[in-house]
Design a protein around this motif. Structure first.
Motif, mmCIF file in Angstrom:
data_model
loop_
_atom_site.group_PDB
_atom_site.id
_atom_site.type_symbol
_atom_site.label_atom_id
_atom_site.label_comp_id
_atom_site.label_asym_id
_atom_site.label_seq_id
_atom_site.Cartn_x
_atom_site.Cartn_y
_atom_site.Cartn_z
ATOM 1 N N ALA A 1 0.839 -1.203 0.000
ATOM 2 C CA ALA A 1 0.000 0.000 0.000
ATOM 3 C C ALA A 1 0.875 1.254 0.000
ATOM 4 C CB ALA A 1 -0.926 -0.002 1.200
ATOM 5 N N PHE A 2 1.958 1.192 0.761
ATOM 6 C CA PHE A 2 2.885 2.324 0.861
ATOM 7 C C PHE A 2 3.553 2.588 -0.497
ATOM 8 C CE2 PHE A 2 6.450 4.664 2.829
ATOM 9 C CZ PHE A 2 5.722 5.469 3.679
ATOM 10 N N PHE A 3 3.992 1.504 -1.166
ATOM 11 C CA PHE A 3 4.598 1.634 -2.503
ATOM 12 C C PHE A 3 3.591 2.233 -3.482
ATOM 13 C CE2 PHE A 3 7.934 -1.729 -1.573
ATOM 14 C CZ PHE A 3 8.992 -0.847 -1.681
ATOM 15 N N GLY A 4 2.356 1.742 -3.391
ATOM 16 C CA GLY A 4 1.294 2.249 -4.271
ATOM 17 C C GLY A 4 1.110 3.739 -4.109
ATOM 18 N N LEU A 5 1.161 4.170 -2.858
ATOM 19 C CA LEU A 5 1.004 5.595 -2.545
ATOM 20 C C LEU A 5 2.164 6.409 -3.109
ATOM 21 C CD1 LEU A 5 -1.408 6.600 -0.907
ATOM 22 C CD2 LEU A 5 0.108 6.857 1.047
ATOM 23 N N ILE A 6 3.379 5.903 -2.908
ATOM 24 C CA ILE A 6 4.575 6.594 -3.416
ATOM 25 C C ILE A 6 4.516 6.692 -4.950
ATOM 26 C CG2 ILE A 6 7.096 6.399 -3.691
ATOM 27 C CD1 ILE A 6 7.135 5.149 -0.843
ATOM 28 N N LEU A 7 4.102 5.585 -5.579
ATOM 29 C CA LEU A 7 4.022 5.584 -7.046
ATOM 30 C C LEU A 7 2.999 6.585 -7.556
ATOM 31 C CD1 LEU A 7 4.393 1.781 -7.757
ATOM 32 C CD2 LEU A 7 5.860 3.573 -8.654
ATOM 33 N N ARG A 8 1.902 6.743 -6.795
ATOM 34 C CA ARG A 8 0.884 7.721 -7.195
ATOM 35 C C ARG A 8 1.452 9.134 -7.149
ATOM 36 N NH1 ARG A 8 -3.894 6.737 -8.774
ATOM 37 N NH2 ARG A 8 -4.526 8.898 -8.663
ATOM 38 N N VAL A 9 2.246 9.407 -6.109
ATOM 39 C CA VAL A 9 2.865 10.743 -5.992
ATOM 40 C C VAL A 9 3.849 10.959 -7.146
ATOM 41 C CG1 VAL A 9 4.351 12.207 -4.564
ATOM 42 C CG2 VAL A 9 2.564 10.851 -3.490
ATOM 43 N N ILE A 10 4.642 9.909 -7.474
ATOM 44 C CA ILE A 10 5.593 10.015 -8.597
ATOM 45 C C ILE A 10 4.826 10.238 -9.901
ATOM 46 C CG2 ILE A 10 7.313 8.737 -9.959
ATOM 47 C CD1 ILE A 10 8.182 7.394 -7.327
ATOM 48 N N LYS A 11 3.696 9.533 -10.033
ATOM 49 C CA LYS A 11 2.858 9.701 -11.240
ATOM 50 C C LYS A 11 2.374 11.158 -11.353
ATOM 51 C CE LYS A 11 -1.266 9.579 -11.340
ATOM 52 N NZ LYS A 11 -2.643 9.846 -11.516
ATOM 53 N N ASN A 12 1.955 11.734 -10.205
ATOM 54 C CA ASN A 12 1.509 13.133 -10.209
ATOM 55 C C ASN A 12 2.653 14.075 -10.603
ATOM 56 O OD1 ASN A 12 -1.013 12.332 -9.429
ATOM 57 N ND2 ASN A 12 -0.712 12.757 -7.274
ATOM 58 N N CYS A 13 3.863 13.767 -10.118
ATOM 59 C CA CYS A 13 5.039 14.569 -10.487
ATOM 60 C C CYS A 13 5.290 14.481 -11.994
ATOM 61 C CB CYS A 13 6.284 14.091 -9.750
ATOM 62 S SG CYS A 13 6.269 14.463 -8.002
ATOM 63 N N PHE A 14 5.156 13.270 -12.547
ATOM 64 C CA PHE A 14 5.361 13.072 -13.987
ATOM 65 C C PHE A 14 4.327 13.866 -14.792
ATOM 66 C CE2 PHE A 14 8.333 9.766 -15.659
ATOM 67 C CZ PHE A 14 9.120 9.669 -14.525
ATOM 68 N N GLU A 15 3.090 13.902 -14.288
ATOM 69 C CA GLU A 15 2.039 14.658 -14.987
ATOM 70 C C GLU A 15 2.429 16.126 -15.112
ATOM 71 O OE1 GLU A 15 -2.159 12.270 -14.249
ATOM 72 O OE2 GLU A 15 -1.435 13.650 -12.714
ATOM 73 N N GLU A 16 2.942 16.678 -13.984
ATOM 74 C CA GLU A 16 3.375 18.079 -13.999
ATOM 75 C C GLU A 16 4.575 18.257 -14.923
ATOM 76 O OE1 GLU A 16 1.906 20.850 -12.700
ATOM 77 O OE2 GLU A 16 0.319 19.399 -12.344
#
Lengths: 148, 74
Positions: free
Chosen positions: A121-136
């Motif tokens: 779950a923690f990895f999933g959360l981190i990946l979501r934040v990285i995904k948001n960074c990539f979007e920007e």
């Protein structure tokens, strides 16, 4: 070959090795479950739930490995901040949450498995934040590309 | 888009082609095409300065603000 290229190539080799190992684990797991049953200090038989959990997670695990392989292939081509990578990161985060859910069910048999649930779950959360960074980053790259 | 690029109009008035203009201001023809078609997100002051210099015009001749429909003040 530059240091960066070598690093990407090494990552690619590691991912392919992991795919082979996971594939081998599919055949070894029934025997491993039997061994676990014999050496386990607990008296209940969790072979069936263990195998169900493993094979469910293995499916998601293969998706993760193939997505990682595609991600590394994109990066090696120089396509880093592209929409395809955002999609791949989203898939990775969803896979982590799915594994977290599957292991959560098995955690009722072995509480120690809850560690995997939490980690996934923690990895999933981190990946979501990285995904948001990539979007920007994609937005910034597009703005830069279209600034004349 | 609210900002309209009238570069093709100014180019036609000055009778200058895309290749020649791109070469004179030091950008690629592909980038000049992005600018002409209004796909550009921003224009550097340095590019605008060169455009005005080569085309002998004012920034207002190249760029125009046009209010989009439904954007009027309430």
């Amino acid at each position: 070959m530059t240091k960066n290229n070598r690093s990407i190539k090494l990552t690619g080799i590691l991912i392919k090795t992991a795919i082979v190992l996971c594939f081998a684990a599919l055949f070894i797991m029934p025997y491993a479950a039997e061994v676990y049953k014999q050496v386990s200090l607990m008296h209940d038989d969790v072979t069936v739930p263990l195998l169900i959990t493993f094979y469910s997670c293995a499916g998601v695990g293969f998706v993760i490995l193939f997505v990682l392989d595609r991600l590394v292939a994109n990066i090696s081509k120089g396509d880093v901040f592209v929409n395809d990578n955002i999609k791949l990161l989203r898939i990775l985060s969803y896979c982590c949450f799915i594994i977290s859910f599957i292991t959560l069910i098995f955690a009722r048999f072995r509480i120690i498995v809850f560690v995997i649930t939490f980690a996934a779950a923690f990895f999933g959360l981190i990946l979501r934040v990285i995904k948001n960074c990539f979007e920007e980053a994609v937005k910034l790259r597009e703005e830069n590309d279209f600034t004349i | 888009m609210a900002i309209i690029v009238n570069l093709d109009v100014v180019m036609a008035k000055r009778k200058i082609g895309s290749g020649e203009l791109a070469e004179k201001i030091g950008i690629t023809q592909a980038n000049l095409s992005i600018l002409k078609t209004g796909k550009a997100k921003a224009v550097r002051f340095s590019t605008l300065e060169k455009l005005c210099d080569v085309l002998d015009c004012q920034p207002g001749d190249i760029l125009e603000f046009r209010r989009e429909e439904g954007e009027e003040d309430e």
